[in-house]
Motif scaffolding. Structure first.
Motif, mmCIF file in Angstrom:
data_model
loop_
_atom_site.group_PDB
_atom_site.id
_atom_site.type_symbol
_atom_site.label_atom_id
_atom_site.label_comp_id
_atom_site.label_asym_id
_atom_site.label_seq_id
_atom_site.Cartn_x
_atom_site.Cartn_y
_atom_site.Cartn_z
ATOM 1 N N ILE A 10 101.184 -70.966 -54.381
ATOM 2 C CA ILE A 10 102.381 -71.780 -54.111
ATOM 3 C C ILE A 10 102.727 -71.729 -52.631
ATOM 4 O O ILE A 10 103.008 -72.755 -52.003
ATOM 5 N N GLU A 11 102.712 -70.552 -52.039
ATOM 6 C CA GLU A 11 103.016 -70.399 -50.612
ATOM 7 C C GLU A 11 102.008 -71.140 -49.732
ATOM 8 O O GLU A 11 102.362 -71.709 -48.719
ATOM 9 N N LYS A 12 100.733 -71.117 -50.137
ATOM 10 C CA LYS A 12 99.678 -71.765 -49.343
ATOM 11 C C LYS A 12 99.831 -73.284 -49.318
ATOM 12 O O LYS A 12 99.548 -73.922 -48.312
ATOM 13 N N ILE A 13 100.272 -73.892 -50.437
ATOM 14 C CA ILE A 13 100.377 -75.356 -50.453
ATOM 15 C C ILE A 13 101.732 -75.858 -49.961
ATOM 16 O O ILE A 13 101.880 -77.040 -49.679
ATOM 17 N N GLU A 24 91.480 -72.717 -63.683
ATOM 18 C CA GLU A 24 91.359 -72.081 -64.991
ATOM 19 C C GLU A 24 90.613 -70.751 -64.830
ATOM 20 O O GLU A 24 89.652 -70.651 -64.082
ATOM 21 N N THR A 25 91.117 -69.734 -65.502
ATOM 22 C CA THR A 25 90.465 -68.424 -65.530
ATOM 23 C C THR A 25 90.239 -68.042 -66.983
ATOM 24 O O THR A 25 90.617 -68.790 -67.898
ATOM 25 N N GLU A 26 89.692 -66.887 -67.181
ATOM 26 C CA GLU A 26 89.481 -66.398 -68.549
ATOM 27 C C GLU A 26 90.816 -66.199 -69.259
ATOM 28 O O GLU A 26 90.918 -66.304 -70.478
ATOM 29 N N GLU A 27 91.861 -65.921 -68.482
ATOM 30 C CA GLU A 27 93.175 -65.632 -69.064
ATOM 31 C C GLU A 27 93.979 -66.881 -69.382
ATOM 32 O O GLU A 27 94.932 -66.828 -70.142
ATOM 33 N N GLY A 28 93.629 -68.014 -68.794
ATOM 34 C CA GLY A 28 94.387 -69.223 -69.058
ATOM 35 C C GLY A 28 94.204 -70.270 -67.970
ATOM 36 O O GLY A 28 93.416 -70.104 -67.047
ATOM 37 N N ARG A 29 94.971 -71.309 -68.112
ATOM 38 C CA ARG A 29 94.884 -72.446 -67.196
ATOM 39 C C ARG A 29 96.234 -72.621 -66.497
ATOM 40 O O ARG A 29 97.274 -72.571 -67.138
ATOM 41 N N ILE A 30 96.208 -72.881 -65.181
ATOM 42 C CA ILE A 30 97.439 -73.049 -64.393
ATOM 43 C C ILE A 30 97.374 -74.382 -63.645
ATOM 44 O O ILE A 30 96.347 -74.731 -63.065
ATOM 45 N N LYS A 31 98.485 -75.096 -63.651
ATOM 46 C CA LYS A 31 98.624 -76.337 -62.881
ATOM 47 C C LYS A 31 99.909 -76.211 -62.075
ATOM 48 O O LYS A 31 100.975 -75.953 -62.641
ATOM 49 N N ILE A 32 99.806 -76.371 -60.750
ATOM 50 C CA ILE A 32 100.962 -76.280 -59.861
ATOM 51 C C ILE A 32 101.129 -77.639 -59.192
ATOM 52 O O ILE A 32 100.189 -78.160 -58.589
ATOM 53 N N ARG A 33 102.323 -78.210 -59.317
ATOM 54 C CA ARG A 33 102.625 -79.500 -58.693
ATOM 55 C C ARG A 33 103.703 -79.307 -57.648
ATOM 56 O O ARG A 33 104.640 -78.567 -57.845
#
Length: 150
Positions: A10-13, A24-33
């Motif tokens: 979040i800080e980088k974008i 997506e990782t083994e633990e789940g999927r993340i989408k940041i808008r």
């Protein structure tokens, strides 16, 4: 999933023009808008030639023969929205009646669904008539400007 990794992304974008990141990782999927402001689109207007007759009071037959019929290029609204003559409140209008315009020059903005669509002239000429008031709603195909080709 590691919260620190998410916050780091979040800080980088932040402050960039990146609108969306998805991974997506083994633990789940993340989408940041990220909201980066309203988008601007350039929309070309449909073309049409119209004859504009000067309206006047009744005159003698000799004078009525001299009445001219001018042919003007019509700029029509390519979409439904709100018509704005200037880029922002308090700013000077893009064009005034009598102004000389070039092909590709912005004439107005039509806002639709929070998107500011710049309407450009598709010919070189002189703005003869502006047919819509600032802030007024417009329909698809509604006449906006009469331009005298040069």
């Amino acid at each position: 999933m590691d919260k620190n990794l998410i916050f780091e992304i979040i800080e980088k974008i932040k402050g960039t023009k990146i609108e969306e990141v998805e991974f997506e990782t083994e633990e789940g999927r993340i989408k940041i808008r990220q909201y980066v402001g309203p988008k601007k689109e350039v929309v070309s207007a449909p073309q049409q030639i119209v004859e504009l007759k000067e309206e006047s009071k009744p005159v003698s037959p000799a004078e009525s023969q001299e009445k001219k019929t001018e042919k003007y290029h019509v700029i029509k609204s390519p979409l439904v929205g709100t018509f704005y003559r200037a880029p922002s409140p308090g700013a000077p209008p893009f064009v005034e009646e009598g102004d000389i315009v070039s092909k590709g020059q912005v004439l107005c903005i039509i806002e639709a669904l929070k998107v500011m669509n710049e309407i450009e002239s598709d010919i070189n000429g002189r703005v003869v008539k502006i047919l819509v008031e600032n802030g007024q709603p417009v329909e698809f195909g509604q006449e906006l400007f009469y331009i005298e080709p040069t």
